[in-house]
Enzyme design. Structure first.
Site, short mmCIF file in Angstrom:
data_model
loop_
_atom_site.label_atom_id
_atom_site.label_comp_id
_atom_site.label_asym_id
_atom_site.label_seq_id
_atom_site.Cartn_x
_atom_site.Cartn_y
_atom_site.Cartn_z
N TYR A 1 -13.88 3.95 4.38
CA TYR A 1 -12.77 4.72 3.91
C TYR A 1 -11.67 3.89 3.64
O TYR A 1 -10.45 4.14 3.68
CB TYR A 1 -12.47 5.71 4.70
CG TYR A 1 -13.78 6.74 4.99
CD1 TYR A 1 -14.27 7.15 3.88
CD2 TYR A 1 -14.48 6.95 6.23
CE1 TYR A 1 -15.49 7.92 3.74
CE2 TYR A 1 -15.61 7.67 6.36
CZ TYR A 1 -16.00 8.05 5.29
OH TYR A 1 -17.28 8.98 5.28
N CYS B 1 6.11 1.56 -3.06
CA CYS B 1 7.45 2.04 -3.19
C CYS B 1 6.99 3.68 -2.77
O CYS B 1 7.31 4.79 -3.44
CB CYS B 1 8.02 2.28 -4.75
SG CYS B 1 8.20 0.60 -5.12
#
Ligand SMILES: *Cc1c(COP(=O)(O)O)cnc(C)c1O
Length: 433
Positions: free
Chosen positions: A392, A363
């Site tokens: 990463y 969201c």
């Protein structure tokens, strides 16, 4: 068919394949999202570093894997087998490494603000070196070491004034950094003097790390030159002879076709020449060299498999293709608008004639994997691979929106080994009271 990751090919079913593993089958068996890494590529990358030190510097050095790039027990075991050390940046990374049986003396503990607890833990565990960042840390290390009755081997982090965070580099002025003792202002000199006077600290060397995702040799050569002169200066001024020179990491990798990484061999060849030249000019012994590659060890060895869900076409504007992961497993777009290459795992050879925005399921409007990505026409339910996600990604993953972290899988000779299993809803409640 050529992909930006060398370890990929297309099998007889026309599917994307890594080390003999059909990635569509991997997605079916393990679910998506899933990180998949090619073990042979990780090992090959490790050997390139280890071998380059042998070839160009007589083996008088050590390659450390900067484990923040991908930290899990499996990786520490693999790195230990390849004869490398590891750069760790927290108590958690030290704990993970030791749990995997990694030798403590090959751990180098970094960070700009290690806590008292972490310092005490590291010293008690007997980590090989602590890379002290500043005065506060030196004072803390000296005090803890005194209380424990030990002498701690310390490397001091210097900010050499070479900023190479981008495609080009800046020679001076990189004094605005939270890391290290600044060379230009005299801070570095002062700190070395202070460390030399401390009873429970032995200064074994100096360290610098000039940036990440660097594609040029020149900034590395310049940093090596500055650091070598600093070693000579400190020997004259404080009688401290640094035997170790840690030159950091930051070697660039290929995320898209635009990226042009340098060859590790060329790097070590150039840097060792610089080091030898300055050592002769300033009459100092040749230091033991340390390098700290992180991204370049794992990034191009790994990809993330996702399943396509919603496809939203906004005529004249863009098409959003949403996948079943996003910023929770790969926050690099939302952090730094990083770019990626994506390919259909089911249809990797299809014409790449659609331009899409690959979106996550969180969201947040900024939860994207990439914009303007060229890929074949995708359909709901299709498996896509986002390439060069070995570094990463898992290490930066979160549980935002209470989304469980994907598994980390290693492909080797047609077999899949689970390094980290998929997180469950229950796992996410472990700390909830
Ligand atoms: C992050 C980091 C590295 C590794 O950098 P890469 O760009 O992943 O190679 C090495 N050393 C230090 C001190 C770091 O902070």
């Amino acid at each position: 068919m050529q992909f930006i990751m060398d370890c990929l090919n297309v099998n007889e079913k026309g599917h994307l394949q890594m080390s003999g593993c059909d990635l569509v089958e991997v997605a079916e068996r393990f679910g998506t999202p899933a990180y998949v890494l090619d073990e042979a590529t990780v090992r090959k990358n490790c050997r390139a570093y280890v071998d380059s030190i042998k070839k160009y510097y007589g083996g008088n050095g050590l390659a450390l894997y900067a484990s923040k790039a991908l930290s899990c027990k499996y990786m520490y075991r693999l790195i230990a087998e390849e004869g490398m050390g590891a750069d760790v940046v927290s108590g958690g990374e030290i704990y993970t490494a030791l749990s995997a049986g990694f030798p403590a003396e090959r751990l180098y503990f970094h960070g700009n603000n290690k806590t008292l607890d972490e310092l005490e833990y590291a010293i008690k565990c007997g980590v090989g070196r602590i890379v002290a960042d500043n005065r506060t840390e030196l004072e803390r290390i000296n005090k803890i070491a005194g209380e424990l009755g030990v002498c701690v081997k310390v490397i001091i982090r210097i900010t050499p004034g070479v900023d190479a965070h981008t495609h080009s580099f800046i020679k001076t002025g990189q004094i605005d950094s939270k890391f290290g003792a600044i060379l230009e202002t005299g801070e570095a000199d002062e700190i070395v003097g202070l460390a030399a006077s401390m009873e429970n600290i032995e200064v074994t060397g100096f360290h610098c790390h000039i940036g990440s995702q660097i594609f040029e040799l020149a900034p590395f050569e310049l940093a090596a030159e500055i650091m070598m002169n600093f070693i000579a200066d400190m020997r004259e001024k404080h009688g401290v002879t640094a035997r170790e020179l840690d030159l950091g990491g930051g070697f660039g990798i290929k995320y898209t076709e635009k990226d042009t990484p340098i060859d590790y061999g060329e790097y070590m060849h150039a840097v060792s020449k610089t080091v030898k030249r300055v050592a002769a000019e300033r009459d100092i012994p040749l230091p033991f060299i340390i390098v700290e590659p992180g991204r370049s060890v794992v990034a191009e060895a790994g990809l993330t498999l996702y399943t396509v869900g919603t496809i939203k076409e906004i005529p004249g504007i863009r098409t959003y293709v949403s996948i079943d992961g996003g910023m929770t497993d790969n926050p690099r777009y939302i952090l730094y608008q990083s770019e990626y290459t994506a390919v259909s795992a089911e249809n990797p050879e299809a014409l790449r004639n659609s331009v899409i925005t690959l979106a996550g399921k969180c969201c947040e409007s900024g939860d994207l994997i990439g914009e303007n990505m060229e890929i074949s026409k995708l359909h709901t339910g299709e498996i896509v691979a986002v390439l060069s996600t070995g570094a990463y990604n898992y290490s930066m993953a979160s549980n935002y929106n209470r989304i469980p972290r994907p598994p980390v899988l290693f492909a080797a000779d047609g077999e899949i080994k689970t390094a980290v299993r998929r997180e469950t809803y229950e796992d996410m409640l472990i700390c909830d009271m």
